[in-house]
Write an enzyme that holds these catalytic residues in place. Structure first.
Site, PDB file in Angstrom:
ATOM      1  N   GLY A   1       0.993  -1.197   0.022  1.00 23.19           N
ATOM      2  CA  GLY A   1      -0.037   0.072  -0.077  1.00 23.19           C
ATOM      3  C   GLY A   1       0.778   1.210  -0.162  1.00 23.19           C
ATOM      4  O   GLY A   1       2.049   1.132   0.397  1.00 23.19           O
TER       5      GLY A   1
ATOM      6  N   GLN B   1       3.356  10.247   1.284  1.00 25.53           N
ATOM      7  CA  GLN B   1       4.588   9.207   1.439  1.00 25.53           C
ATOM      8  C   GLN B   1       5.681   9.715   0.464  1.00 25.53           C
ATOM      9  O   GLN B   1       6.687   9.438   0.487  1.00 25.53           O
ATOM     10  CB  GLN B   1       4.219   7.874   1.492  1.00 25.53           C
ATOM     11  CG  GLN B   1       3.554   7.353   3.022  1.00 25.53           C
ATOM     12  CD  GLN B   1       3.405   5.656   2.790  1.00 25.53           C
ATOM     13  OE1 GLN B   1       2.644   5.261   2.053  1.00 25.53           O
ATOM     14  NE2 GLN B   1       4.311   5.021   3.311  1.00 25.53           N
TER      15      GLN B   1
ATOM     16  N   HIS C   1      -2.379   7.587   7.255  1.00 26.83           N
ATOM     17  CA  HIS C   1      -1.273   8.453   6.893  1.00 26.83           C
ATOM     18  C   HIS C   1      -1.784   9.861   6.219  1.00 26.83           C
ATOM     19  O   HIS C   1      -1.339  10.750   6.253  1.00 26.83           O
ATOM     20  CB  HIS C   1      -0.799   7.756   5.348  1.00 26.83           C
ATOM     21  CG  HIS C   1       0.494   6.889   5.943  1.00 26.83           C
ATOM     22  ND1 HIS C   1       1.563   7.273   6.156  1.00 26.83           N
ATOM     23  CD2 HIS C   1       0.603   5.556   5.576  1.00 26.83           C
ATOM     24  CE1 HIS C   1       2.482   6.291   6.539  1.00 26.83           C
ATOM     25  NE2 HIS C   1       1.929   4.968   5.987  1.00 26.83           N
TER      26      HIS C   1
ATOM     27  N   CYS D   1       5.948  -0.246   7.670  1.00 27.04           N
ATOM     28  CA  CYS D   1       5.832   1.016   6.901  1.00 27.04           C
ATOM     29  C   CYS D   1       6.820   1.219   5.982  1.00 27.04           C
ATOM     30  O   CYS D   1       7.700   1.355   6.701  1.00 27.04           O
ATOM     31  CB  CYS D   1       5.113   2.010   7.757  1.00 27.04           C
ATOM     32  SG  CYS D   1       4.669   3.537   6.998  1.00 27.04           S
ATOM     33  N   LEU D   2       6.570   1.625   4.825  1.00 33.82           N
ATOM     34  CA  LEU D   2       7.837   2.156   3.946  1.00 33.82           C
ATOM     35  C   LEU D   2       8.128   3.285   4.516  1.00 33.82           C
ATOM     36  O   LEU D   2       9.527   3.606   4.163  1.00 33.82           O
ATOM     37  CB  LEU D   2       7.300   2.324   2.489  1.00 33.82           C
ATOM     38  CG  LEU D   2       6.967   1.066   1.838  1.00 33.82           C
ATOM     39  CD1 LEU D   2       6.194   1.294   0.669  1.00 33.82           C
ATOM     40  CD2 LEU D   2       8.011   0.037   1.627  1.00 33.82           C
TER      41      LEU D   2
ATOM     42  N   HIS E   1      -4.342   1.503   8.066  1.00 30.88           N
ATOM     43  CA  HIS E   1      -2.898   2.103   7.945  1.00 30.88           C
ATOM     44  C   HIS E   1      -2.866   3.408   7.007  1.00 30.88           C
ATOM     45  O   HIS E   1      -2.207   4.150   7.382  1.00 30.88           O
ATOM     46  CB  HIS E   1      -1.917   0.896   7.777  1.00 30.88           C
ATOM     47  CG  HIS E   1      -0.605   1.328   7.470  1.00 30.88           C
ATOM     48  ND1 HIS E   1       0.349   0.789   8.556  1.00 30.88           N
ATOM     49  CD2 HIS E   1       0.238   1.984   6.459  1.00 30.88           C
ATOM     50  CE1 HIS E   1       1.675   1.265   7.945  1.00 30.88           C
ATOM     51  NE2 HIS E   1       1.407   1.912   6.867  1.00 30.88           N
ATOM     52  N   GLU E   2      -3.344   3.170   5.843  1.00 29.81           N
ATOM     53  CA  GLU E   2      -3.216   4.043   4.674  1.00 29.81           C
ATOM     54  C   GLU E   2      -4.048   5.309   5.154  1.00 29.81           C
ATOM     55  O   GLU E   2      -3.540   6.614   5.013  1.00 29.81           O
ATOM     56  CB  GLU E   2      -3.731   3.615   3.390  1.00 29.81           C
ATOM     57  CG  GLU E   2      -2.783   2.407   2.803  1.00 29.81           C
ATOM     58  CD  GLU E   2      -1.377   2.453   2.967  1.00 29.81           C
ATOM     59  OE1 GLU E   2      -0.755   3.537   3.010  1.00 29.81           O
ATOM     60  OE2 GLU E   2      -0.701   1.333   3.013  1.00 29.81           O
TER      61      GLU E   2
HETATM   62  O1  GNR Z   1       3.880  -2.741   2.626  1.00 32.56           O
HETATM   63  C1  GNR Z   1       3.266  -2.523   3.614  1.00 32.56           C
HETATM   64  N1  GNR Z   1       2.893  -3.571   4.386  1.00 32.56           N
HETATM   65  C2  GNR Z   1       1.885  -3.577   5.312  1.00 32.56           C
HETATM   66  C3  GNR Z   1       1.916  -4.571   6.273  1.00 32.56           C
HETATM   67  C4  GNR Z   1       0.719  -4.530   7.373  1.00 32.56           C
HETATM   68  C5  GNR Z   1       0.136  -3.540   7.332  1.00 32.56           C
HETATM   69  C6  GNR Z   1       0.282  -2.279   6.558  1.00 32.56           C
HETATM   70  C7  GNR Z   1       1.150  -2.483   5.651  1.00 32.56           C
HETATM   71  S1  GNR Z   1       1.334  -1.109   4.717  1.00 32.56           S
HETATM   72  C8  GNR Z   1       3.063  -1.100   4.050  1.00 32.56           C
HETATM   73  C9  GNR Z   1       3.202  -0.135   2.921  1.00 32.56           C
HETATM   74  C10 GNR Z   1       2.952   1.423   3.680  1.00 32.56           C
HETATM   75  O2  GNR Z   1       3.861   1.874   4.258  1.00 32.56           O
HETATM   76  N2  GNR Z   1       2.029   2.070   3.322  1.00 32.56           N
HETATM   77  O3  GNR Z   1       1.559   3.123   4.115  1.00 32.56           O
HETATM   78 NI    NI Z   2       2.755   3.207   5.600  1.00 33.98          NI
END
Ligand code: GNR
Ligand code: NI
Length: 173
Positions: free
Chosen positions: A47, A52, A141, A95-96, A137-138
């Protein structure tokens, strides 16, 4: 299409900026979404929120297909989380923008997501499992929230300190 640089914590651009609603799904926005998808696949991640890559707009891309499956990109414009369940589940997240750190976060087990798709058409999706975790999660952000904000202050401060140190060392090279 282009691969863009992913901003990492504790960069203030991930935090202070509230991502703005998209007014129109047009070719310029689709071009941004194409770049986001390419950047996400390259990372690789499942995601990515526009903020980001430094674009504070309410746009998310996601692909939960396994490595041996056909790509299945989903584009969410102006996503809204509806009816989050009272039931919560622990799921390991990464998270990236918080590289090389993983921990479990508790979130509603299921939810609905209302959004505009790649063509600008309104959609509602039922999310559970990894989809529910990832979309929450997204959407965090878009509000300047990182998954580490759901952990204890001790854990959060520790990972932020480590990232700061790594960035200082990288800058000195
Ligand atoms: O790549 C991602 N893996 C992930 C694993 C578990 C819960 C959320 C994520 S999102 C993350 C990529 C990212 O940072 N998205 O904002
Ligand atoms: Ni993230």
């Amino acid at each position: 299409m282009a691969i863009r640089e992913i901003i990492t914590a504790p960069d203030g651009r991930l935090r202070k900026v509230l991502s703005k609603p998209v007014e129109r799904v047009d070719d310029a926005l689709r071009s941004l979404m194409d770049d986001m998808l390419e950047t996400m696949y390259d990372a690789p991640g499942i995601g990515l929120a526009a903020v980001q890559i430094g674009e504070p707009l309410r746009v998310i891309v996601m692909d939960l297909a396994g490595a041996d499956e056909e790509p299945a990109p989903i584009y969410f414009v102006n996503p809204e989380i509806l009816e989050p369940s009272d039931e919560v589940t622990l799921h390991e997240e990464g998270c990236l923008s918080v590289p090389e750190f993983y921990d479990e976060v508790e979130r509603p087990t299921t939810c609905r997501i209302k959004y505009l798709d790649y063509e600008g058409n309104e959609q509602v999706l039922e999310a559970e499992g990894l989809m529910a975790t990832c979309v929450q999660h997204e959407v965090d952000h878009l509000e300047g929230v990182l998954f580490i904000d759901h952990l204890s202050r001790l854990k959060r401060d520790r990972v932020l300190k480590k990232l700061k140190k790594e960035q200082r060392l990288a800058a000195a090279e």
